[in-house]
Write an enzyme that holds these catalytic residues in place. Structure first.
Site, PDB file in Angstrom:
ATOM      1  N   GLY A  27      54.327  35.716  36.016  1.00  8.29           N
ATOM      2  CA  GLY A  27      54.302  36.765  37.024  1.00  8.29           C
ATOM      3  C   GLY A  27      55.206  36.447  38.188  1.00  8.29           C
ATOM      4  O   GLY A  27      56.350  36.036  38.009  1.00  8.29           O
ATOM      5  N   ARG A 120      41.096  32.081  39.189  1.00  7.55           N
ATOM      6  CA  ARG A 120      40.457  30.767  39.232  1.00  7.55           C
ATOM      7  C   ARG A 120      39.997  30.302  37.865  1.00  7.55           C
ATOM      8  O   ARG A 120      40.068  29.107  37.547  1.00  7.55           O
ATOM      9  CB  ARG A 120      39.293  30.806  40.210  1.00  7.55           C
ATOM     10  CG  ARG A 120      38.746  29.440  40.562  1.00  7.55           C
ATOM     11  CD  ARG A 120      37.698  29.532  41.667  1.00  7.55           C
ATOM     12  NE  ARG A 120      38.286  30.051  42.888  1.00  7.55           N
ATOM     13  CZ  ARG A 120      37.579  30.374  43.958  1.00  7.55           C
ATOM     14  NH1 ARG A 120      36.270  30.250  43.947  1.00  7.55           N
ATOM     15  NH2 ARG A 120      38.174  30.837  45.035  1.00  7.55           N
ATOM     16  N   CYS A 174      21.086  45.990  53.437  1.00 10.43           N
ATOM     17  CA  CYS A 174      20.649  46.978  54.427  1.00 10.43           C
ATOM     18  C   CYS A 174      21.809  47.393  55.341  1.00 10.43           C
ATOM     19  O   CYS A 174      21.842  48.526  55.829  1.00 10.43           O
ATOM     20  CB  CYS A 174      19.484  46.446  55.242  1.00 10.43           C
ATOM     21  SG  CYS A 174      19.764  44.849  56.019  1.00 10.43           S
TER      22      CYS A 174
END
Length: 428
Positions: A27, A120, A174
């Protein structure tokens, strides 16, 4: 002295032409590395990469061109590198390095392994194989303008997995469901929502208001009572988000009013949440539609499309279009199908962008562009071509030290981009 140096350089040159090296990854770093290796004099190179070439790779992976889109990265990288040095012997594998075929025995055929990976799990695997085979590994990575190169050798250095890695940041449920205070909270909520509606449901990724939020009650008994009441609240509450969405035929307007109006109005009944923070403002589709907004996307800033921030009605329409597109994808896949969220899938990215921004507006936050949402939703740090190039050069320099028998002089190199460029120029 000159003769001695010349002799050492000749020995190194001979070593380069005869040694066999493995490059893992073709890449951003891998393309630069492969080019550097053949130009330095390495002749026997194996390169392996699982991926195929995407249009988004072309701005920084310079061994690839538009005509190569869809082809194997490893194979095209090999063909392009051979144009620099036709006499090189390069073997390309379009495969995963984690395939059992690439075991310790496979690694023992190389004198040196060079990592150019972006995940990883694969790094862990290569690290373990190099330790088992007792082969030196040059590990590398970049993150924007930052990068590092380190040499790993059994019995001499700590291994890749010995080094602590930062834990992925998490947020209380929450906060995500009831009291978001930052854009990232709304983006995480929108990704959860995608899975609840179109993907694999996860109880830990619920998006409906959290009735058991301890902050909503002054004492544990009241919190427990609220949760118990919610459990006994009838069949409507017990229907999952996905089941309810299916029952509506994934009607985007009904989904909108449920998520951005009804759920927010329910949150407002938990009045203790809003004693010290600004209360959310529900949105209503019909009111927005009747308020004279133009029929279409309405960018409030100029620039590239992905960097524009739309107005509320623009995100309403984006939400509608994305739900319709995702509904069509589900229908094409058939009964019981599920979608997987992908930052590179336009409808999925549009859905998260729209839902996150609408929630940001409800909770009085500045809305974000699609580009910004994608960066946060995909945990993306932009790849910088020059950083890749500098790191690839440093990998080769560390490799030359190893082949020269100077393992003791190898060190971890890593800094900001400008400092790395200075270091690279000094070393050269």
């Amino acid at each position: 002295m000159v003769q001695l140096v010349g002799s050492l350089l000749k020995e190194l040159a001979d070593s380069l032409s005869s040694c066999k090296v493995l490059v893992v990854g073709a890449g951003g770093i891998g393309c630069e590395l492969l080019k550097n290796l053949v130009l330095t004099g390495f002749k026997n190179i194996d390169v392996i990469d699982l991926d195929t070439i995407d249009v988004s790779n072309l701005n920084r992976q310079f061994l690839f061109q538009k005509k190569h889109v869809g082809k194997s990265k490893a194979q095209v990288a090999k063909e392009s590198a051979l144009q620099f040095c036709p006499s090189a012997n390069i073997t390309a594998y379009h495969d995963s390095i984690m395939n059992p075929d690439y075991n310790a025995e496979f690694f023992r055929q190389f004198m040196l392994v060079m990592n150019a990976l972006d995940n990883r799990a694969a790094r862990n695997h290569v690290n373990r194989m190099c330790l088992a085979a007792d082969i030196p590994l040059v590990e590398s990575g970049t993150a924007g303008y930052l990068g590092q190169v380190t040499v790993i050798k059994r019995g001499m250095t700590e291994c890749y997995e010995c080094q602590p890695k930062p834990a992925q940041k998490t947020f209380p449920g929450c906060t995500i469901r009831n009291t978001p205070s930052e854009p990232i909270h709304c983006i995480v909520w929108a990704k959860y929502l995608f899975n609840q509606l179109f993907g694999e449901e996860d109880a830990d990724q619920e998006v409906s208001p959290d009735t058991a939020d301890p902050e909503a009650s002054w004492n544990p008994e009241e919190t427990a009572a609220r949760a118990t009441a919610s459990e006994k609240d009838g069949d409507i509450r017990r229907v999952s988000t996905k089941e309810w969405a299916r029952s509506t035929g994934y009607d985007p307007i009904k989904l909108f009013n449920k998520l951005f109006k009804d759920d927010i109005m329910y949150l407002l009944t938990m009045d203790k949440l809003w004693k010290k923070r600004k209360a959310p403002t529900p949105l209503d589709w019909q009111q927005l539609e009747n308020s004279g907004h133009p029929q279409g996307e309405s960018p409030t800033t100029s620039g590239l499309k992905d960097q524009q921030v739309l107005d509320v009605w623009g995100y309403c329409q984006l939400f509608q279009h994305s739900v319709e597109s995702l509904r069509s994808q589900l229908q094409e896949k058939g009964e019981g199908a599920e979608l997987v969220w992908d930052k590179d899938d336009p409808p999925a990215m549009d859905f998260v962008t729209a839902a996150a921004n609408l929630r940001m507006n409800i909770f009085s936050m500045n809305m974000k562009s699609r580009f910004d949402v994608k960066s946060m939703a995909g945990n993306i740090i932009p790849a910088i071509a020059t950083t890749n190039a500098v790191i690839a050069g440093l990998i080769v320099l560390e490799g030359l030290k190893i082949l020269s028998g100077e393992l003791e002089s190898c060190r971890t190199v890593g800094s900001a981009g400008l400092n790395m460029i200075t270091c690279f120029q000094t070393c050269v």
